[in-house]
Design a protein around this motif. Sequence first.
Motif, short mmCIF file in Angstrom:
data_model
loop_
_atom_site.label_atom_id
_atom_site.label_comp_id
_atom_site.label_asym_id
_atom_site.label_seq_id
_atom_site.Cartn_x
_atom_site.Cartn_y
_atom_site.Cartn_z
N ARG A 158 -5.94 1.86 3.64
CA ARG A 158 -5.49 0.54 3.19
C ARG A 158 -6.30 -0.56 3.84
N GLN A 217 -0.73 -7.11 1.99
CA GLN A 217 -1.58 -6.02 2.40
C GLN A 217 -1.91 -6.19 3.89
N GLY A 249 0.80 -1.22 0.00
CA GLY A 249 0.00 0.00 0.00
C GLY A 249 0.83 1.27 0.00
#
Lengths: 588, 267, 212
Positions: free
Chosen positions: B203, B27, A479
Amino acid sequence: MQEASPAQVHAPPTSFLRKHVFSLDHKVIGLQYYGLALAAVTLGMVLSWLMRFHLVWPTVAVPGLSLISKVGAPGGIITPEYYLSLLTMHGTLMVFFVLTNAPFAAFGNFFLPIQIGAEDMAFPRFNMMSFWTTLAAFLVLITAFFIPDGPPISGWTAYAPLSAIGSDAGPGLGWGQTLWAISIALFCAGSLLGALNFISTTLDLRAKGMTLMRMPICTWAWFITSCIALLAFAVLLPACLLLILDRTAGTSFFIPSGLVVSDRLQPHAGGSPLLWQHLFWFFGHPEVYIAILPSMGIVSHVLMASMRKPLLSAKVIIYSMLSIGFLSWMVWGHHMFVSGMNPFSSLVFSFPTLTITIPATIMTLIWLGSLYGANIRMTSASLFSLGFISMFVSGGVSGFFLAQPSIDIYLHATYFVVGHFHMVMGVASIFGVFAGTYFWFGKMTGRMLNETLGKVHFWITFIGTYCIFMPFHYLGLVGNIRRYSTFVDDFMGPLMPLHKFITIAALITGAGQLIFLFNLFHSRFWGKPAPQNPWDGTSLEWSIPSPPPWNNFGDVHPVVYHDSYQYGVKGSKGDYVMQDSPEQVVGG
Amino acid sequence: MGKFFAIIVVIIAIASAYPIIAHKYVQPEDISTHGHAIDEQLSDTMAESGFAFLGAQFVLAFFVWRFTARKDGTKVSHLPGGAKLMVVAAFILVGTEVLALGVFGQKAWASVYFTAPKPDDLQVQVQAGQFAFYFRYPGPDGKFGPLHPDKIDEGNANFFGLDPANDVEARDDVVAAELAVPVNKEVHLLMHAKDVGHSFYVRELRLQQDFVPGLDLSLHFTATKPGKYEILCTQLCGLGHYNMKAYLDVMTQEDFEKWMKEKISEQ
Amino acid sequence: MSSTTYTPVAIPVAQQARTRVNVVARSAADGASRSGVWVAIFAITMSFAAFTSALFVREGGSVDWTHLVLPPILYANTLVLLLGSVTLWMASRAVNAHALLDSHAVKTVMGWLIATLALGLLFIAGQYEAWSQLAAQGLFLSTNPNSSFFYVFTGMHILHLLGGIAALVYLVGQLVGSHTTFRRAAFHNTAIYWHFMGVLWLYLLFVLRTKL
């Protein structure tokens, strides 16, 4: 009253200016484009060095930088706004002045007329104007570095209203951004003239026997690219004009009402920021194919000479390129999945985007499958062509992620995107340019490049670019946001070692390019004299001396008897038959 | 040279794939109700394109190893099946992948954009401006006061351009610099740009949406895990872009009510 | 396609030696300039399509779209421009009727060309008058989106028309000079371009009339 047809055949130039500066000769113009691209790529690379350096050593001064911009880099330390200037200029230089100029305008100008057996382009004067307009565009852009306000900071995409408001929105958005818009408008005009020339030349000036399907694949690639460029730049030019009007004449095409910037209510009303995005990406996505198609063509051309056999099917490659060119008009919305477009259109844009991977995969499989049973001659040009395939695959697969709007919600505007387009349109396209350079330098200058240096250059570049751009994907998965000058955010701290690795790789790979520059300049003057056909090629450029005379084929008009893929057949000179050789082909 | 090329390509391919296979860079944990669909889609795509990546690189390496600089006079030969095989293979391999990803991907997209917000959701307005986010809650009356761009005055903390003197609804509006939301409660985010384009990116929420000046968009999401998460601006907005962030504070319902009371008393 | 499938090409012995350069190149170049004009027309069409779609998008999302009464002189201008196409068509007829241009034919062609040129210039003057009329009403480039698009569309059209004017001047210059040569291809290409300018203007007038 006498009647005559246009003197397409121009007289041999005599004065120095006509020969080397204001030349009408497509070969000189091609070299001029190459020189311009070389200047732009050198500058663009230095800018990327500065950015990478700043990202990992934000407090270390860059010696001498304060001389170039006292405001942007006081004491040699890059400010956040100067970082954005560097980023904007890097993107603009690379996309327009390198990726469009080098594989398309430079090589295309030099070789397209020769490969179809023409004496020059259809409109030599337009051709000259095309280069000089592009050069003017370059100079206008560079001027932005030297004005007090500095270069623009809105990225190469120049999203409105940031790019349309003026200096209220930040430094560089005054005159810097106006210069940017003027530069791009000029660039569009130059490219339109170039595309016009390429198309007319290909359609009408082919030698006797040179049917469309006999043209070499790279000629096809330049032809298809010029068709795309004609449409793409014809849209970007109006967009730039409207942007210039918004900036200087007080119109409101892209600026909506009620914006308060720097505590000042902006005197604009009703404009649409998304309009800029639509116009820009309607040009912007085809631009990606303007950058990559010529390299695909060059690589196909080089590969056949390296493999000593034709590709499994040249026709399939050509049809794939045509379908990519066609589909490239339906996919611009995939840059705008999260930009506030109707969410339904995102799904609509997603399908052609995914579909475009089919012709791209077909081409990759044809290249790979053609290697089977080959007898590869490992030259620098071959290495870069094979490297292109590897790089195109690596950059291509990440496209699967970004083509899906749902995944794009997470990955949009991260380093994943940056890694994707650097690999697939940046590095892959540049590999095509390198392959073309090692392949054709002898023809263009009359001197051969040094092969050993070429191979060293390849290994540094190949391994180096993987070290730089593969980790970009990892950063994106976590990210990490792009276009940040400093990573102040909590989660980005642990990513710093990876950023350091990338920076070091970039510095080394960039330094490796000095080998290439040295090779270019040294070989230009002291290289081995180039023979007429050093790589045993079949296409028309190998049937004339290196460098070719001013009128390419001397006093004769070539007649073509074959397509350009006659490798691995029995000819009197070896395993190939030249396109203009009247020999009959005996089964191979 | 061919063998060397092959070895380098194989090393590069494996080295590139290793961090992915070893889950070195992943992630962050998903804290939304819709995020798992995106994550699943991402890992499916990773598997498929990873397979394509490794396969293509290995085939390239093998062919270059095998077919470089063979003895002079070696006759070149052609892949059995030729171009037709390649075209068919491309259509089957990529065609099905395209269809599968395209169709399944729609579900994840639909879960974010095609579901209507619940009627009892928490409405919050977020304003993005150079270079900060501000959040506004409607207050006890449940209504937002209208915005007056000409009344914006950062010096007096009137970030939105409210006019409490004339607008009744604006008087109880709560303005904050962080986005506090209760856990497991749907939040309806009304997005407003003050000056140029910005973007809202969290995120952990698997959520990203641009702010378009002149066009007020909306988003809705449900956060499922208490904690503090960064909200980043991901659309280049000027010199302070890199520093434009705020926090999403997901708290229990009780904590949220307490927070809201404090905020109201501060106004 | 494998190398074994090439069918041998039968090549006449006479062709085997490379042929000397001859006049053939000329017709190819004429063809190229013809393609060039069509390619240019294609690009210009694309540009104006972009302008038009900008107009549609800009109108769609805005609250400040007003109504603009087109200055009536535009219709007179339209007539003038179309009349120019007619005179140019007369010139084409004269050119086509004569295999070789004698002095009489040159005079006829030149007369029609100069008439076209004059009508073209008159059109530009008329458009300028239209701008002045709008300006007198207080409608400038930045006044509202409608006036912005009006000036942009008409201005861009004139910019392109100037290319046609330059080509006409060039043709007249060729006919005036006694030692120069006349290029039929250049004449016909200019004619194609000029007629396109007329068609383009009709399209723009339609858009301006219905949308502004």
